[in-house]
Design a protein around this motif. Sequence first.
Motif, short mmCIF file in Angstrom:
data_model
loop_
_atom_site.label_atom_id
_atom_site.label_comp_id
_atom_site.label_asym_id
_atom_site.label_seq_id
_atom_site.Cartn_x
_atom_site.Cartn_y
_atom_site.Cartn_z
N VAL B 109 -9.23 -30.77 -10.95
CA VAL B 109 -10.18 -30.51 -12.02
C VAL B 109 -9.79 -29.25 -12.79
CG1 VAL B 109 -12.56 -29.90 -12.56
CG2 VAL B 109 -12.08 -31.74 -10.95
N ILE B 110 -9.50 -28.18 -12.06
CA ILE B 110 -9.18 -26.93 -12.74
C ILE B 110 -7.93 -27.07 -13.59
CG2 ILE B 110 -8.48 -24.53 -12.41
CD1 ILE B 110 -10.32 -24.50 -9.95
N ILE B 111 -6.84 -27.51 -12.97
CA ILE B 111 -5.60 -27.61 -13.72
C ILE B 111 -5.71 -28.65 -14.83
CG2 ILE B 111 -3.11 -28.10 -13.58
CD1 ILE B 111 -3.09 -26.98 -10.83
N GLY B 112 -6.32 -29.79 -14.50
CA GLY B 112 -6.45 -30.86 -15.49
C GLY B 112 -7.23 -30.43 -16.71
N VAL B 113 -8.38 -29.81 -16.48
CA VAL B 113 -9.22 -29.40 -17.62
C VAL B 113 -8.53 -28.31 -18.44
CG1 VAL B 113 -11.37 -28.24 -18.24
CG2 VAL B 113 -11.40 -30.09 -16.56
N VAL B 114 -7.92 -27.35 -17.76
CA VAL B 114 -7.25 -26.27 -18.49
C VAL B 114 -6.11 -26.83 -19.34
CG1 VAL B 114 -5.80 -24.23 -18.22
CG2 VAL B 114 -7.91 -24.46 -16.89
N LEU B 115 -5.30 -27.70 -18.74
CA LEU B 115 -4.18 -28.29 -19.49
C LEU B 115 -4.69 -29.09 -20.68
CD1 LEU B 115 -1.60 -29.57 -16.83
CD2 LEU B 115 -1.38 -27.65 -18.40
N ILE B 130 4.37 -30.77 -24.43
CA ILE B 130 4.80 -30.61 -23.04
C ILE B 130 3.74 -31.18 -22.09
CG2 ILE B 130 5.30 -28.93 -21.21
CD1 ILE B 130 6.55 -27.16 -23.33
N THR B 131 2.50 -30.81 -22.34
CA THR B 131 1.42 -31.27 -21.47
C THR B 131 1.35 -32.79 -21.43
OG1 THR B 131 0.21 -29.35 -22.21
CG2 THR B 131 -1.01 -30.94 -20.92
N MET B 132 1.48 -33.39 -22.59
CA MET B 132 1.34 -34.84 -22.64
C MET B 132 2.53 -35.55 -21.98
SD MET B 132 -1.55 -35.71 -23.47
CE MET B 132 -2.16 -34.22 -22.71
N VAL B 133 3.72 -34.97 -22.12
CA VAL B 133 4.87 -35.56 -21.42
C VAL B 133 4.64 -35.48 -19.91
CG1 VAL B 133 7.31 -35.24 -20.89
CG2 VAL B 133 6.55 -35.17 -23.26
N LEU B 134 4.18 -34.31 -19.45
CA LEU B 134 3.89 -34.15 -18.03
C LEU B 134 2.83 -35.14 -17.57
CD1 LEU B 134 3.93 -30.30 -17.40
CD2 LEU B 134 5.56 -32.01 -16.62
N ILE B 139 1.17 -39.79 -14.39
CA ILE B 139 0.53 -41.08 -14.18
C ILE B 139 1.55 -42.13 -13.79
CG2 ILE B 139 -0.67 -42.95 -15.39
CD1 ILE B 139 -2.18 -40.77 -16.93
N ALA B 140 2.76 -42.01 -14.34
CA ALA B 140 3.75 -43.05 -14.11
C ALA B 140 4.39 -42.97 -12.72
CB ALA B 140 4.84 -42.98 -15.18
N VAL B 141 4.59 -41.76 -12.21
CA VAL B 141 5.28 -41.64 -10.91
C VAL B 141 4.28 -41.89 -9.78
CG1 VAL B 141 6.59 -40.10 -9.40
CG2 VAL B 141 6.89 -39.96 -11.87
N PRO B 142 4.55 -42.88 -8.94
CA PRO B 142 3.61 -43.15 -7.85
C PRO B 142 3.55 -41.97 -6.87
CG PRO B 142 5.28 -44.89 -8.04
CD PRO B 142 5.69 -43.78 -8.93
N SER B 143 2.38 -41.75 -6.28
CA SER B 143 2.20 -40.56 -5.45
C SER B 143 3.14 -40.54 -4.25
CB SER B 143 0.76 -40.45 -5.01
OG SER B 143 0.40 -41.57 -4.25
N ILE B 184 -4.63 -34.95 -12.04
CA ILE B 184 -4.40 -33.90 -13.03
C ILE B 184 -3.99 -34.52 -14.36
CG2 ILE B 184 -2.80 -32.05 -13.73
CD1 ILE B 184 -2.79 -31.08 -10.88
N ALA B 185 -3.01 -35.42 -14.29
CA ALA B 185 -2.52 -36.06 -15.50
C ALA B 185 -3.65 -36.79 -16.21
CB ALA B 185 -1.39 -37.02 -15.15
N PHE B 186 -4.43 -37.51 -15.43
CA PHE B 186 -5.51 -38.30 -16.00
C PHE B 186 -6.57 -37.42 -16.63
CE2 PHE B 186 -8.76 -41.57 -16.12
CZ PHE B 186 -8.02 -42.69 -16.42
N ILE B 187 -6.95 -36.38 -15.88
CA ILE B 187 -7.99 -35.48 -16.38
C ILE B 187 -7.50 -34.75 -17.64
CG2 ILE B 187 -9.28 -33.36 -15.87
CD1 ILE B 187 -9.48 -34.34 -12.98
#
Lengths: 565, 310
Positions: B109-115, B130-134, B139-143, B184-187
Motif C-alpha cells: 500500500v505504501i509503495i504502491g500509493v506513493v508511486l 519509469i513507474t509505469m514500465v515497472l 504485473i507481468a512477472v509471476p511471483s 504494488i504494481a496494481f496499486i
Amino acid sequence: MKKSKSLLLLLTLVLAVGTLLSACGSNEAKNSASNGNKAANNAANEGDVKLAADQTLKINLSAEPPTFDPAQAQDSQANTVLKMMYEGLVRLDADGKELPGAAESWEVDGTKYTFHIREDAKWSNGDPVTANDFAFAWERVLSPDTQPAPPYAYQLYYIKNAEEFNTGKIKDFSEVGVKAVDEKTLEVELNNPTPYFLGLTSFYTLYPVHQSVKDDAKWATDPNKMIVNGPFTLTAWTTGQSLEVTKNEQYWDKDSIKLNKISMSLVESGATELESYRNGELHRAGAPNGEIPADQIPIVQQEMPDEYKVKGIAGTYYYQFNSKAEPFQNAKIRKAFSMAIDRQAIVERITQGGQIPAFGMVPEGILGSDDQFRTEHNDKDYFQENVDEAKKLLEEGMKEEGYTKLPEITVIHNNGEGHKKVATAIVDMWKKNLGVDVKIQNQEWGVFLKNRQNLDYQIARSGWSADFNDPMTFMDLWTTGAGNNDLGYSNPEYDELIKASRSESDLKKRDEIFAKAEEIFIKQDMAYMPIYYYSNVALEKPNLKGVILDYSGAIDYTRAYLTEE
Amino acid sequence: MVRYIANKLFYTLISLFILISATFFLMKAIPGDPFMSEKKVPEEIRQRLMEQYGLDKPVFQQYIKYLGDIVQGDLGISMKKINQEVSDIIGQTFSASLKLGLVAIVVSVIIGVVLGLLAALYHRKIIDNITMVLAVLGIAVPSFVLASLLQYVFASKLHWLPTMGFKGPLYYVLPVAALSAQPIAFIARLTRSSMLEVLHADYIKTAKAKGLSWFAILTRHVVRNGIMPVVTYMGPMTANIVTGSVVIEQIFGIGGIGKQFVQAITSRDYPMIMGITIFYGALLMIARLVTDVAYGLIDPRIKLNARKEG
C-alpha cells in the motif's frame, strides 16, 4: 476533517500491528546451549580430528513428522527424529549389525529371547528404564483399545499371540509372549524362528515409552511433556516451521554423543533445500529426508564432487502388471514388455542418481545367509533384456490369446516429475522395440492408490522398500490374498514356498527357498517388471562426520559430529 | 450502521453454511481416506481406525455430527497429525502467514500509493514512464519466477540474505518483496489513473481558486478521493495475501497455512480440510465486510444505513 483522521488512524493501526507482529518473531523455548561443549571437548582428543566449537547440526525435513509417539509413527521423517529421541533394545551400526542399546546383552534360544536392560539406562526425567517399560509400550501398540489404533501393530505379530491379542481373539495380555521377569529382564517368545527379530527391536514401533503417558493422550504433541530415553530430547517445535532437539544429559552413553543440538527446518521444496545447502544454511541435503531435484543431480555432481554422496538402498522400483486385465493375463506378453526396455539407459539418462538396474525382487543391501542375498543369487539369471526375444514372445503370447491386435493399454503413475519421465522413456522404448502404443496417465496419489488396490489398471508404477533386513520383506506380500497384493497374482507354488520359509530355521535352506520363490515370481511368471533398485542421493558438508545410513536408507544422526572447517 | 453490519453478518453465516455443506460432501466424494498408504495396514487395524474416527458411519450421519461439533466451536482433531487439535494447527501456522501477509500488505500500500501519486503528479514525465514500465513488469512477472530469481541472486549468489526459514526480520525481506511486487504494481496503476481523474476534477480547480495551499489540496482532496479504488482492491488483496501464498511459502520454506491446506487434501485429513476451508471462508467474508465499512468511512456519499440491502 474528522473522516480523514479516522482514515489516518486506520492506516496507522495496520502499520503498527504489522510491525508488531513481524517483530515478535519466534517464541520457541531456548534451552541452554552450554551443556554440550563438555562432550565436544572430550571427543576432541580422539586422533588429530579437531571438533568444531559449535556442535549444532542443521538439517531439513521435507515433511513434518505427523507424530512423536513411537506407536503411531509410520514414515521416514518420524523415523529420523524418533531415532534421536529414543533407543530400542538394540541399535544398528553402519553394516546393519546389532549393537547393545537399552539392553546391554541378550540370549537367543530358538524362538525365545532374553534381554538384559542395562543398569544405567535412564529416562530424560531420571527414572530408570525397566523391562516393564518395554512390556508396557508393546502392550500399548497391540491393545485393541489404544486410540487411534497403531497402524504398525503388525510389526509385532512375530511375537507369540500378539496378532490374536491385537485382533481381540485373546483378551489377556499375559498370554502374549512378552514378559518382564524382573525390573531389568525382558523375555520374548516368538511364533517362529525369525532371524531378523533382533534387528527389528531397533525399529521405532518397538521403542519403550514412559508409563506416565497412559493417562495423557497429548503427551507426544508437547515438547515439555515428552519423556524419552534416547540421546536427545525435543526442546522446540514450531508447527510447520522447525524442530530442535538438544543433547540428553541423562542418556547412558552421553559421552559418545558429540552434537549439542540438531535444528531441523521443515521445508518441502527440494529446490529450496538445495539453495539453502549452497548458501551454507544446512549441513546435509537430499535423501532420505529430502530430495535433490533430478535435473540438479548432474549439476551438483560437477559442482561439489566431494560432497556428493550416493548409496544404494533396499528398495525396488517396478511396474506392476494386472494379471486380471487384458492383455496381461498372459505371461509371455508380460515377459515381452519387461524384456523390451533398456534399464541401463533409464538409470543413466533419466533418474541419474546412481540407481542399479533391477532384474529381481530383492534389492542390494538385503542380507542372505552368508553374504548379501543379491550377491548369492544373481538376478540376471532370471531374464535378460533382448528385443528380438521380446518380439517373438509378444507374437506367441498374442497367438495364445487369439489377438490380432493388442487391446488399448494405459500405464498409470502417481503425480511426480520423476515418475513421469521414467514412464515417458519406457513407453517410448515399447513403441520403438515392440511397436506397441501405450498411453500414460498420471493420477493424484489417493486416486492412484485406490485404482491400484481395486485392480483398476493394466500397468501401474510401484515401489517397495524394506521393513526389515530380510528377503521376506519383499516376498510375503505377493501370496494369494495378502493385504498388499494388488497384482491379482496367485500362484499356489509360490504360496507354498513362502509358507515353508517361515518354519525353516536353517538359514542356508531358507535362503534357497527365497531364491526359488523369486525365480517363480520373475523368471516364470514375470508378475511385475522390475526397473531399478533405489539409491539415496545426498550432499554432505565435508566437516560433517559420523552420519550412519543403514541398508534401508534410514539415517542415524546420533553419533554424528562436526569438525573444524 | 449496526443494522447494516448485522444484516451482512447474517448473510455471511448462510454463505458459511453452504460452504461447509458443499465442501463436506465434495471432500467425501474424492476416492481414498486418511489411512491409505503404499503399504496397506491390515484390514482389522484399518477397520478399527475407521470406527474410532467415525468414518464407518453413513456420510450424512457424519455430516450431522460435524455440524453439531461446529456449532459448539469444535473443529475436531486431525486424523493425520495424531492427537493434534485442528484449531491449534490453524492458529500456529496461520500466525506465520499473517505476519508475512500484513507486512506485505503495508509495504504494497505504501509503495504502491506513493508511486502512483508521483506518476500522476508528474504525468507524462520521466518518473511517470519509469513507474509505469515497472508496474507493467510487476504485473507481468509471476511471483514464483520473481521469488526464485530473488532467492538465487540475494541468497545463493550474494549471500546477503537467508534462503529459507522464518526466524527474524532478515527472513522477511525476500518473501515480502516477492509477495508485494504484484500488488504494488496494481496499486500504483490504480492510484495513478484515479488521481489523474481527480486532479482534473472541477472541485480541485475550485480549491485552487480558493487559494488553498497545494499541500492541503493534495492531502485533503486528491489523495482522499484518489485512494478509493485502492480501498476497494485492498479487501480481496488482504484476504489473498494473508491466506498464504502457497507457492511463495514453499519457495522460501515458510511454514504457513497454505502448506497445511495442500497437505491436508493430499492426505485426506478430513477435519483439517474442513477446518481450513471454514477458516478461509470466514476470513474472506470478513475482509469483504471490512472493505464495505471502510468505504463508508472514507466516502461520505456512501451511506451504509441508507441502504436496504448489502
